[in-house]
Design an enzyme around this catalytic site. Structure first.
Site, PDB file in Angstrom:
ATOM      1  CB  VAL A 295      -0.853  -0.039   1.189  1.00  0.00           C
ATOM      2  CG1 VAL A 295      -1.713   1.269   1.218  1.00  0.00           C
ATOM      3  CG2 VAL A 295      -1.707  -1.196   1.242  1.00  0.00           C
ATOM      4  CB  CYS A 296       2.091   3.423  -2.660  1.00  0.00           C
ATOM      5  SG  CYS A 296       3.312   2.313  -3.139  1.00  0.00           S
ATOM      6  CG  LEU A 297      -1.572   6.772   2.399  1.00  0.00           C
ATOM      7  CD1 LEU A 297      -2.402   7.327   1.285  1.00  0.00           C
ATOM      8  CD2 LEU A 297      -2.560   5.916   3.502  1.00  0.00           C
TER       9      LEU A 297
END
Length: 487
Positions: A295-297
């Site tokens: 998850v890219c955040l």
């Protein structure tokens, strides 16, 4: 045991017409029965004495009873004498005689203990007591069948719960809906055997009091302030583990879908942000959600960012992470989440590419729905079934609308039937309507329609199994088949 307090009347007879042998018991002067064309020989006794057989002067209280043809009416009990009981097919005394069964001394009226034993017996116990009297007797075949209370009464066995897949549809709907309504937004579970971070712990290190206190604060915040479209389960044995279900927002290609994330509070939390893993099912439906589950955040420090976009150990929370995933990742135009594409936003080319991306995203979202229905994550089985039971209709309506050319992510009426029943013509002034943007010239691709049509059939089947309101869609399917077969 003495039965002197109750007079018992037994009838043993042979029916000459059917050549059948019957045996009845009449208690306390009970009613007699009229049978067509049959002569009955009755033996009346007090106590435990029982004599069955042909008329004989040696037997006590013997009388012959004749019953007329009106057998459906109750007999008054009056007996008619006959000169020869043998004419009615009675068996010889020597052939069928049971005289060793009783003791004449049992009915002397002095056996108080036996009287007391009978008094406390209920009807079931007394029936069993009477049945036991005949266990050692060689009764003719069929006698037991004609006296139902002689059969031993077996205890009732509890019936196992019927598997839900075999229950009637209306009951399935009721069970799924009841469990869905009872599903709490935040709750704890004993364990997470399939959690992505199950094997990744603090290497045996005992968590500090500050760590435990901060995790518990996050729990309380989640329990209090979670939005309606996010569900969380925390683990009791491993308080560092969470699992969250996020509903796709309306107006996006993710609408009404379910997206699952496994979360872990690291040992140095909150100095470092939580770790997140997306249940992708092998599909990448967003630039920020990888097939491997990454998850890219910015808030998770897995993507670049500045200021409030980054994790802050003093102000950032787990609730903030989940809300950010729903709002910033599962958004209306995920195409522009990809690095380098943001600059093309609000341009004709960028908008067309975004709409094409949304088409593919919705197809992947439908596949994710099927994956979740067939493989629901642990502790979310009831929520998955109930969610798609409730939202299956709107998802199918959206699929139909998209196959007819409606732009993916457009608002779909919640009750299309009501709209059709109450049509209202709206006249708009063309001068007051602003010109449509260039992106509205986009047309849904044929490949998208073909692929969605196949997914629609799978979704229709799965939603129907879960009890969603699919009657209208099933009727349309039957109508289409009939039209196709007639051509």
């Amino acid at each position: 045991m003495s039965n002197c307090s109750t007079e018992e009347r037994y009838i043993f007879f042979h029916c000459s017409k059917s050549d059948s042998l019957f045996f009845f018991s009449l208690l306390n002067g009970g009613t007699s029965w009229k049978l067509p064309g049959c002569q009955l020989e009755a033996s009346t006794y007090s106590g435990s004495e029982l004599s069955i057989g042909q008329s004989s002067s040696k037997q006590k209280n013997k009388e012959v009873v004749d019953y007329d043809m009106e057998w459906q009416e109750k007999d008054s009990g009056k007996a008619m004498e006959t000169s020869d009981p043998e004419d009615y097919g009675m068996m010889d005394e020597d052939d069928l005689m049971y005289d060793d069964y009783y003791d004449d001394g049992d009915c002397d009226g002095n056996d108080d203990d036996d009287d007391l034993e009978y008094d406390v017996m209920d009807s079931v116990a007394y029936d069993q007591f009477l049945a036991a009297k005949f266990d050692s007797m060689d009764l003719p075949p069929g006698v037991e069948v004609t006296v139902p209370w002689l059969a031993p009464k077996e205890p009732e066995q509890p019936q196992p719960e019927m598997p839900i897949s075999y229950r009637p549809k209306n009951e399935i709907e009721h069970v799924i809906e009841r469990k869905f309504r009872a599903f709490k937004q935040f709750d704890t579970v004993p364990e997470f055997p399939d959690h992505h971070f199950l094997s990744k712990n603090c290497a045996g290190k005992k968590p500090s009091k500050d760590w435990v206190k901060r995790v518990q604060q996050d729990w309380k915040l989640l329990e209090k302030d979670l939005p309606d479209t996010i569900m969380v389960r925390a683990c009791e044995d491993r308080i560092d583990l969470l699992r969250a279900a996020i509903v796709g927002p309306d107006g996006t290609p993710y609408h009404n879908g379910l997206f699952f994330f496994d979360i872990q509070f690291p040992c140095d939390y909150p100095h470092n942000p939580p770790k997140a893993h997306y249940h992708s099912g092998g599909l990448r439906l967003n630039p920020n959600l990888y097939q491997c589950g990454k998850v890219c955040l910015s808030l998770l420090n897995t993507w670049s960012g500045s200021g409030c976009e980054k994790w802050n150990s003093k102000t950032s929370t787990m609730l903030q992470v989940l809300v950010s995933i729903q709002a910033l990742v599962l958004n209306e135009k995920p195409y522009f989440n990809e690095p380098g594409y943001a600059s093309s936003a609000n341009t004709p080319t960028g908008e067309r590419n975004s709409l094409m991306y949304n088409e593919n995203t919705f197809l992947l979202s439908c596949k994710t729905m099927l994956y979740s229905l067939r493989n629901p994550p642990k502790h979310f089985e009831d929520y998955v079934a109930g969610h798609f039971q409730e939202h299956g209709g709107i998802i199918l309506r959206a699929c139909k609308a998209y196959m007819e050319g409606v732009i993916v992510g457009s608002k779909i009426p919640d009750d299309e039937e009501e709209k059709e029943e109450n049509p209202q013509e709206v006249v708009e002034d063309p001068k007051s309507k602003p010109p449509p943007p260039a992106s509205y010239s986009f047309r849904t691709s044929d490949n998208f329609k073909t692929t969605l049509a196949k997914l629609y059939e799978d979704l229709l089947m799965e939603f129907t199994v879960k009890g969603a309101d699919t009657d209208k869609f099933l009727a349309e399917k039957r109508k289409d088949r009939q039209a196709a077969s007639s051509t």
